[in-house]
Design a protein around this motif. Structure first.
Motif, PDB file in Angstrom:
ATOM      1  N   GLY A  17       0.837  -1.199   0.000  1.00  0.00           N
ATOM      2  CA  GLY A  17       0.000   0.000   0.000  1.00  0.00           C
ATOM      3  C   GLY A  17       0.870   1.246   0.000  1.00  0.00           C
ATOM      4  N   LEU A  18       1.931   1.226   0.806  1.00  0.00           N
ATOM      5  CA  LEU A  18       2.888   2.338   0.829  1.00  0.00           C
ATOM      6  C   LEU A  18       3.807   2.305  -0.386  1.00  0.00           C
ATOM      7  CD1 LEU A  18       4.449   4.701   2.281  1.00  0.00           C
ATOM      8  CD2 LEU A  18       5.863   2.907   3.298  1.00  0.00           C
ATOM      9  N   TYR A  20       3.526   1.018  -3.423  1.00  0.00           N
ATOM     10  CA  TYR A  20       2.981   1.211  -4.777  1.00  0.00           C
ATOM     11  C   TYR A  20       1.554   1.751  -4.808  1.00  0.00           C
ATOM     12  CZ  TYR A  20       6.783  -2.141  -5.483  1.00  0.00           C
ATOM     13  OH  TYR A  20       8.000  -2.776  -5.467  1.00  0.00           O
ATOM     14  N   GLY A  21       0.986   2.043  -3.635  1.00  0.00           N
ATOM     15  CA  GLY A  21      -0.447   2.369  -3.628  1.00  0.00           C
ATOM     16  C   GLY A  21      -1.272   1.168  -4.034  1.00  0.00           C
ATOM     17  N   ASP A  22      -0.778  -0.024  -3.717  1.00  0.00           N
ATOM     18  CA  ASP A  22      -1.375  -1.275  -4.164  1.00  0.00           C
ATOM     19  C   ASP A  22      -2.469  -1.707  -3.180  1.00  0.00           C
ATOM     20  OD1 ASP A  22      -1.891  -3.592  -5.506  1.00  0.00           O
ATOM     21  OD2 ASP A  22       0.058  -4.533  -5.125  1.00  0.00           O
ATOM     22  N   GLY A  23      -3.611  -1.043  -3.275  1.00  0.00           N
ATOM     23  CA  GLY A  23      -4.711  -1.347  -2.378  1.00  0.00           C
ATOM     24  C   GLY A  23      -5.916  -0.470  -2.654  1.00  0.00           C
ATOM     25  N   PHE A  25      -9.570   1.635  -0.740  1.00  0.00           N
ATOM     26  CA  PHE A  25     -10.137   2.122   0.515  1.00  0.00           C
ATOM     27  C   PHE A  25     -11.606   2.471   0.365  1.00  0.00           C
ATOM     28  CE2 PHE A  25     -10.357   6.878   0.261  1.00  0.00           C
ATOM     29  CZ  PHE A  25      -9.750   7.070  -0.965  1.00  0.00           C
ATOM     30  N   ILE A  81      -8.911   0.668   4.908  1.00  0.00           N
ATOM     31  CA  ILE A  81      -7.887   0.493   3.875  1.00  0.00           C
ATOM     32  C   ILE A  81      -7.577  -0.996   3.782  1.00  0.00           C
ATOM     33  CG2 ILE A  81      -5.445   0.850   3.291  1.00  0.00           C
ATOM     34  CD1 ILE A  81      -5.569   3.620   4.302  1.00  0.00           C
ATOM     35  N   LYS A 139     -11.891   2.699  -5.965  1.00  0.00           N
ATOM     36  CA  LYS A 139     -11.336   3.658  -5.012  1.00  0.00           C
ATOM     37  C   LYS A 139      -9.987   3.107  -4.574  1.00  0.00           C
ATOM     38  CE  LYS A 139     -13.328   6.581  -1.413  1.00  0.00           C
ATOM     39  NZ  LYS A 139     -13.704   7.851  -1.997  1.00  0.00           N
ATOM     40  N   LEU A 141      -5.719   3.278  -3.806  1.00  0.00           N
ATOM     41  CA  LEU A 141      -4.831   4.124  -3.009  1.00  0.00           C
ATOM     42  C   LEU A 141      -3.961   5.031  -3.880  1.00  0.00           C
ATOM     43  CD1 LEU A 141      -3.710   1.526  -0.294  1.00  0.00           C
ATOM     44  CD2 LEU A 141      -5.391   3.359  -0.039  1.00  0.00           C
ATOM     45  N   ASN A 142      -4.141   5.009  -5.184  1.00  0.00           N
ATOM     46  CA  ASN A 142      -3.401   5.923  -6.082  1.00  0.00           C
ATOM     47  C   ASN A 142      -4.191   7.211  -6.204  1.00  0.00           C
ATOM     48  OD1 ASN A 142      -1.529   4.010  -8.602  1.00  0.00           O
ATOM     49  ND2 ASN A 142      -1.673   3.729  -6.392  1.00  0.00           N
ATOM     50  N   ARG A 143      -3.916   8.192  -5.381  1.00  0.00           N
ATOM     51  CA  ARG A 143      -4.747   9.392  -5.294  1.00  0.00           C
ATOM     52  C   ARG A 143      -3.995  10.685  -5.529  1.00  0.00           C
ATOM     53  NH1 ARG A 143      -9.956   8.544  -6.122  1.00  0.00           N
ATOM     54  NH2 ARG A 143      -9.660   6.334  -6.430  1.00  0.00           N
TER      55      ARG A 143
ATOM     56  N   GLY B  17       1.756   8.648   2.329  1.00  0.00           N
ATOM     57  CA  GLY B  17       2.297   7.708   1.350  1.00  0.00           C
ATOM     58  C   GLY B  17       1.399   6.483   1.227  1.00  0.00           C
ATOM     59  N   LEU B  18       0.922   5.997   2.366  1.00  0.00           N
ATOM     60  CA  LEU B  18      -0.007   4.869   2.367  1.00  0.00           C
ATOM     61  C   LEU B  18      -1.421   5.320   1.992  1.00  0.00           C
ATOM     62  CD1 LEU B  18      -0.893   1.929   3.129  1.00  0.00           C
ATOM     63  CD2 LEU B  18      -1.297   2.814   5.440  1.00  0.00           C
ATOM     64  N   GLN B  19      -1.862   6.419   2.564  1.00  0.00           N
ATOM     65  CA  GLN B  19      -3.253   6.862   2.377  1.00  0.00           C
ATOM     66  C   GLN B  19      -3.561   7.215   0.917  1.00  0.00           C
ATOM     67  OE1 GLN B  19      -5.642   7.293   5.000  1.00  0.00           O
ATOM     68  NE2 GLN B  19      -4.241   6.309   6.436  1.00  0.00           N
ATOM     69  N   TYR B  20      -2.590   7.876   0.250  1.00  0.00           N
ATOM     70  CA  TYR B  20      -2.866   8.398  -1.099  1.00  0.00           C
ATOM     71  C   TYR B  20      -1.750   8.132  -2.110  1.00  0.00           C
ATOM     72  CZ  TYR B  20      -5.955  11.145   1.917  1.00  0.00           C
ATOM     73  OH  TYR B  20      -6.870  11.515   2.856  1.00  0.00           O
ATOM     74  N   TYR B  91      -7.722  14.739   0.935  1.00  0.00           N
ATOM     75  CA  TYR B  91      -6.625  14.788  -0.035  1.00  0.00           C
ATOM     76  C   TYR B  91      -5.753  16.034   0.136  1.00  0.00           C
ATOM     77  CZ  TYR B  91      -9.474  11.277  -2.423  1.00  0.00           C
ATOM     78  OH  TYR B  91     -10.198  10.163  -2.734  1.00  0.00           O
ATOM     79  N   LEU B 141       4.667   7.347  -5.889  1.00  0.00           N
ATOM     80  CA  LEU B 141       4.221   6.116  -5.234  1.00  0.00           C
ATOM     81  C   LEU B 141       2.911   5.591  -5.826  1.00  0.00           C
ATOM     82  CD1 LEU B 141       5.070   6.985  -1.508  1.00  0.00           C
ATOM     83  CD2 LEU B 141       6.345   5.501  -3.060  1.00  0.00           C
ATOM     84  N   ASN B 142       2.377   6.231  -6.844  1.00  0.00           N
ATOM     85  CA  ASN B 142       1.158   5.737  -7.520  1.00  0.00           C
ATOM     86  C   ASN B 142       1.594   4.780  -8.619  1.00  0.00           C
ATOM     87  OD1 ASN B 142      -1.484   8.278  -7.464  1.00  0.00           O
ATOM     88  ND2 ASN B 142      -0.115   7.602  -5.849  1.00  0.00           N
ATOM     89  N   ARG B 143       1.636   3.497  -8.328  1.00  0.00           N
ATOM     90  CA  ARG B 143       2.233   2.529  -9.249  1.00  0.00           C
ATOM     91  C   ARG B 143       1.298   1.382  -9.618  1.00  0.00           C
ATOM     92  NH1 ARG B 143       6.347   4.351 -12.143  1.00  0.00           N
ATOM     93  NH2 ARG B 143       6.149   6.420 -11.241  1.00  0.00           N
ATOM     94  N   LEU B 144      -0.007   1.587  -9.455  1.00  0.00           N
ATOM     95  CA  LEU B 144      -0.931   0.473  -9.739  1.00  0.00           C
ATOM     96  C   LEU B 144      -0.926   0.066 -11.205  1.00  0.00           C
ATOM     97  CD1 LEU B 144      -4.148   0.806  -7.569  1.00  0.00           C
ATOM     98  CD2 LEU B 144      -2.680  -1.187  -7.866  1.00  0.00           C
TER      99      LEU B 144
END
Lengths: 271, 271
Positions: A17-18, A20-23, A25, A81, A139, A141-143, B17-20, B91, B141-144
């Protein structure tokens, strides 16, 4: 804050989640000690899990943890999350996935009391939403797009900013979905290429159809907004906010059918 | 793992980093106990900080922490994550930003020994890169998109997958940049709408110009790849991998000027 059912404040820094934003919420309103629109939130979360191939922990376990985190709190916001957990080589997910669940609770936010009645002032962001059919509607975690978009205006000057995609289509607000009324027909942007399919949006669509009103999900441009008879925003926490002003044009906050609004708010915040 | 200079394994779950995915990262090769291409990595990180308005902690502090984390390790991979830290309402970034720095070290990965000489087999991913000029070039960190893309093939069947943007332009690999050779001219995709501007890519561009060879940064389609005399991939860890096979076509892994490759590898992994 509960992590995998235990009271913790910290997570493994190797969590994807941290990294890669792989998650995914969910943000839920809590009224009378119960999370609102639970089934719609769980439907979206499990749809997201299916798309990202993250095992869905199940609605029962999550509800148990939400109620545990809430204790005797009556009115709050809950954020769930769900990440793919740790592991994997680089971006590639590990063969065995051990997701991490986090349940946060926050005090109910101090939204302006009169927003629901008098409407809000809205701007248009210059940050665009990139197209990604594989993630559209979820939704995740890539925001960063939303973070950049909200950084465009000073808190308080406008209540929300609308976002266009890279094809100049209006998609949504930074934290809300958008509806417009034109000639008696409700229109909401199509989210098959980008955007977040809000549960309040889904409830509105369902309520509109139950009331046999006309609704179209389609392409919306800035011109359509200018020519609309009314606009409103929705999300799980605000319910419905009519738009009073957008880019110099004013709108009647009462243009939206009041019985429809009342039914949505009743269904959206019942406990 | 060092977090803000201290030996820790866990971070605050409220970290943005985790949240967004509100942060940046760098992955560096370590040779002879020193991180390679340090200045190029720091240039990109500080450019990212400027774009995201995250205070850059400074190259000296980060180098100090990287060397602290490495201890007497000679050969390794170092990953630096820099997030916007905790706080903010939704955000919107907080008024005062306290970034969190994380320095991870990993064993040197077991890349196939013969990849550099004999070339690798490469596929084309169906996951697309969304366009986002505001984030293009950065390593956020947005890597989905990369996670989804790497999930498309089984580990080992191909070494890398190429990604197109939503306009059908070839942009890069999931973890590497792309160069093609055609009629004696090197071409690499333009990254002003999406993609990650790799430091090895930058070193190659610089080396090509120093050697007075011709290089074009421009639009690349799948047809251009099919008609290329040679293809290669680059990143900070692999250096340069020639492409031996792509979608049924084979390429000469020795098509790329060997003195150029040697100079890049020498500059890229010197210590």
């Amino acid at each position: 804050l509960l992590i995998n059912g235990k009271s913790e404040n910290f997570i493994d820094a190797a969590d994807r989640g941290l990294q890669y934003g792989d998650g995914l919420f969910e943000t839920l309103a809590v009224v009378g000690g119960r999370p609102c629109l639970w089934h719609l939130h769980m439907q979206r979360l499990s749809r997201g899990c299916e798309r990202l191939k993250i095992p869905f922990p199940g609605s029962d376990q999550l509800l148990h943890e939400v109620l545990q985190e809430l204790g005797s709190t009556e009115r709050a916001v809950v954020k769930i999350i769900l990440t793919r957990g740790c592991g994997g080589r680089g971006y590639r997910p590990p063969a065995v996935i051990n997701p991490n669940r986090m349940v946060f609770s926050f005090p109910w936010p101090g939204y302006p009391q009169d927003a629901q009645r008098d409407g809000v002032k809205v701007g248009v962001c210059s940050t665009r939403l990139g197209l990604n059919p594989g993630l559209a509607g979820l939704k995740t975690l890539n925001r960063l797009e939303q973070v950049l978009a909200q950084s465009e205006w000073k808190e308080g000057s406008v209540a929300e900013g609308l976002m266009l995609d890279t094809n100049d289509h209006v998609i949504e607000g930074t934290m809300s979905n958008l509806f417009l009324l034109r000639g008696g027909i409700l229109i909401t942007p199509d989210l098959s290429h980008c955007g977040t399919a809000g549960v309040m949006r889904e409830l509105i669509i369902d309520t509109v159809r139950r009331r046999k009103l006309e609704l179209k999900v389609g392409t919306v441009g800035l011109d359509d907004l200018r020519e609309a008879d009314g606009l409103f925003l929705s999300n799980s926490l605000i319910g419905i906010w009519p738009v009073r002003e957008l880019a110099g044009r004013t709108f009647d906050p009462r243009a939206i059918d009041p019985p429809l609004v009342n039914e949505v708010l009743e269904r959206g915040f019942q406990h």
